[in-house]
Design a protein around this motif. Sequence first.
Motif, PDB file in Angstrom:
ATOM      1  N   VAL A  28      -5.618  -3.628 -13.341  1.00 13.22           N
ATOM      2  CA  VAL A  28      -4.768  -2.823 -12.462  1.00 13.22           C
ATOM      3  C   VAL A  28      -4.107  -3.709 -11.417  1.00 13.22           C
ATOM      4  N   SER A  29      -4.853  -4.626 -10.829  1.00 10.31           N
ATOM      5  CA  SER A  29      -4.286  -5.540  -9.832  1.00 10.31           C
ATOM      6  C   SER A  29      -3.165  -6.385 -10.429  1.00 10.31           C
ATOM      7  N   LYS A  30      -3.395  -6.904 -11.625  1.00 14.24           N
ATOM      8  CA  LYS A  30      -2.378  -7.706 -12.307  1.00 14.24           C
ATOM      9  C   LYS A  30      -1.113  -6.884 -12.559  1.00 14.24           C
ATOM     10  N   GLU A  50       2.540  12.099  -8.051  1.00 10.51           N
ATOM     11  CA  GLU A  50       2.452  12.324  -6.601  1.00 10.51           C
ATOM     12  C   GLU A  50       3.292  11.253  -5.905  1.00 10.51           C
ATOM     13  N   PRO A  51       4.615  11.383  -5.981  1.00 13.36           N
ATOM     14  CA  PRO A  51       5.510  10.302  -5.572  1.00 13.36           C
ATOM     15  C   PRO A  51       5.439   9.890  -4.104  1.00 13.36           C
ATOM     16  N   GLY A  52       5.081  10.763  -3.208  1.00 14.26           N
ATOM     17  CA  GLY A  52       5.034  10.388  -1.799  1.00 14.26           C
ATOM     18  C   GLY A  52       3.732   9.745  -1.375  1.00 14.26           C
ATOM     19  N   ARG A  53       2.775   9.741  -2.253  1.00 15.49           N
ATOM     20  CA  ARG A  53       1.427   9.275  -1.919  1.00 15.49           C
ATOM     21  C   ARG A  53       1.279   7.771  -2.147  1.00 15.49           C
ATOM     22  N   LEU A  54       0.518   7.128  -1.266  1.00 19.16           N
ATOM     23  CA  LEU A  54       0.164   5.725  -1.443  1.00 19.16           C
ATOM     24  C   LEU A  54      -1.192   5.646  -2.125  1.00 19.16           C
ATOM     25  N   TYR A  55      -1.274   4.820  -3.149  1.00 17.10           N
ATOM     26  CA  TYR A  55      -2.517   4.641  -3.897  1.00 17.10           C
ATOM     27  C   TYR A  55      -3.050   3.225  -3.687  1.00 17.10           C
ATOM     28  N   ALA A  56      -4.329   3.114  -3.424  1.00 17.82           N
ATOM     29  CA  ALA A  56      -4.990   1.810  -3.395  1.00 17.82           C
ATOM     30  C   ALA A  56      -5.262   1.375  -4.832  1.00 17.82           C
ATOM     31  N   SER A  57      -5.282   0.085  -5.075  1.00 17.16           N
ATOM     32  CA  SER A  57      -5.503  -0.400  -6.442  1.00 17.16           C
ATOM     33  C   SER A  57      -6.873   0.034  -6.974  1.00 17.16           C
ATOM     34  N   VAL A  58      -7.877   0.016  -6.130  1.00 17.36           N
ATOM     35  CA  VAL A  58      -9.227   0.424  -6.546  1.00 17.36           C
ATOM     36  C   VAL A  58      -9.235   1.897  -6.945  1.00 17.36           C
ATOM     37  N   GLU A  59      -8.546   2.724  -6.186  1.00 21.68           N
ATOM     38  CA  GLU A  59      -8.472   4.154  -6.493  1.00 21.68           C
ATOM     39  C   GLU A  59      -7.774   4.382  -7.843  1.00 21.68           C
ATOM     40  N   LEU A  60      -6.692   3.654  -8.086  1.00 20.26           N
ATOM     41  CA  LEU A  60      -5.991   3.784  -9.367  1.00 20.26           C
ATOM     42  C   LEU A  60      -6.895   3.376 -10.526  1.00 20.26           C
ATOM     43  N   ALA A  61      -7.592   2.271 -10.351  1.00 20.40           N
ATOM     44  CA  ALA A  61      -8.488   1.795 -11.408  1.00 20.40           C
ATOM     45  C   ALA A  61      -9.565   2.833 -11.719  1.00 20.40           C
ATOM     46  N   GLU A  62     -10.152   3.389 -10.685  1.00 19.69           N
ATOM     47  CA  GLU A  62     -11.212   4.385 -10.889  1.00 19.69           C
ATOM     48  C   GLU A  62     -10.667   5.681 -11.482  1.00 19.69           C
ATOM     49  N   THR A  63      -9.540   6.154 -10.974  1.00 15.13           N
ATOM     50  CA  THR A  63      -8.940   7.404 -11.462  1.00 15.13           C
ATOM     51  C   THR A  63      -8.557   7.292 -12.931  1.00 15.13           C
ATOM     52  N   LEU A  64      -8.008   6.140 -13.321  1.00 12.26           N
ATOM     53  CA  LEU A  64      -7.499   5.959 -14.680  1.00 12.26           C
ATOM     54  C   LEU A  64      -8.528   5.371 -15.641  1.00 12.26           C
ATOM     55  N   GLY A  65      -9.660   4.912 -15.108  1.00  9.56           N
ATOM     56  CA  GLY A  65     -10.685   4.313 -15.960  1.00  9.56           C
ATOM     57  C   GLY A  65     -10.272   2.960 -16.514  1.00  9.56           C
ATOM     58  N   LEU A  66      -9.484   2.224 -15.740  1.00 10.09           N
ATOM     59  CA  LEU A  66      -9.015   0.893 -16.151  1.00 10.09           C
ATOM     60  C   LEU A  66      -9.741  -0.177 -15.342  1.00 10.09           C
ATOM     61  N   THR A 118       1.205  -3.158 -21.371  1.00  6.63           N
ATOM     62  CA  THR A 118       2.369  -2.292 -21.151  1.00  6.63           C
ATOM     63  C   THR A 118       1.956  -0.829 -21.193  1.00  6.63           C
ATOM     64  N   ASP A 119       1.103  -0.479 -22.138  1.00  2.00           N
ATOM     65  CA  ASP A 119       0.605   0.886 -22.225  1.00  2.00           C
ATOM     66  C   ASP A 119      -0.106   1.268 -20.929  1.00  2.00           C
ATOM     67  N   TYR A 120      -0.959   0.405 -20.420  1.00  2.00           N
ATOM     68  CA  TYR A 120      -1.668   0.673 -19.174  1.00  2.00           C
ATOM     69  C   TYR A 120      -0.697   0.776 -17.999  1.00  2.00           C
ATOM     70  N   ALA A 121       0.345  -0.046 -18.001  1.00  5.89           N
ATOM     71  CA  ALA A 121       1.342   0.016 -16.928  1.00  5.89           C
ATOM     72  C   ALA A 121       2.036   1.370 -16.910  1.00  5.89           C
ATOM     73  N   VAL A 122       2.339   1.901 -18.082  1.00  5.09           N
ATOM     74  CA  VAL A 122       2.983   3.218 -18.174  1.00  5.09           C
ATOM     75  C   VAL A 122       2.034   4.305 -17.673  1.00  5.09           C
ATOM     76  N   VAL A 123       0.770   4.233 -18.046  1.00  7.19           N
ATOM     77  CA  VAL A 123      -0.230   5.205 -17.579  1.00  7.19           C
ATOM     78  C   VAL A 123      -0.335   5.140 -16.052  1.00  7.19           C
ATOM     79  N   LEU A 124      -0.372   3.941 -15.518  1.00  7.82           N
ATOM     80  CA  LEU A 124      -0.461   3.735 -14.078  1.00  7.82           C
ATOM     81  C   LEU A 124       0.767   4.309 -13.366  1.00  7.82           C
ATOM     82  N   MET A 125       1.954   4.007 -13.892  1.00  9.06           N
ATOM     83  CA  MET A 125       3.197   4.487 -13.282  1.00  9.06           C
ATOM     84  C   MET A 125       3.295   6.017 -13.379  1.00  9.06           C
TER      85      MET A 125
END
Length: 152
Positions: free
Chosen positions: A42-44, A21-37, A8-15
Amino acid sequence: MLRLSKLTDYAVVLMAQLAREPGRLYASVELAETLGLPKPTVSKLLKMLVKSQLLVSRRGTQGGYQLAREAHRITVSDLIAAIEGPVAMTECSLEDSQCDLISQCGVANNWQRVTLAMHQLLASVTLTQLAQTQPIKLPWVQIQALTLHEAG
């Protein structure tokens, strides 16, 4: 101890990242790398958040994930429910409670009131507020800033 799961903590960080950047589309790999998760985590989470209608996904080379609605319309309660399920302090606080002691315990009504208060608090804090770096201002709650070593 009452605590949210790491998921849940990770979900909040991800959200929060998506809310910045609400208009931007993020790839799951990019989110994982940006957030260090971890990528599987991240996929789950992305799947759970899409299923809960907090995110939308677009397929294809220009695809990715973005918020399903504006960040100020997503609450902490929504985020917790998406990963943990409904907010409830005790079994008897759930609408479809299966507690065998509810008729004789004598505290069920009060636990339901505590659960309602907790839910109202969590529903009053938005993803927009969480995504900001400034401390959240809740006018009816007095919070003293503690460092981790002072709290323990």
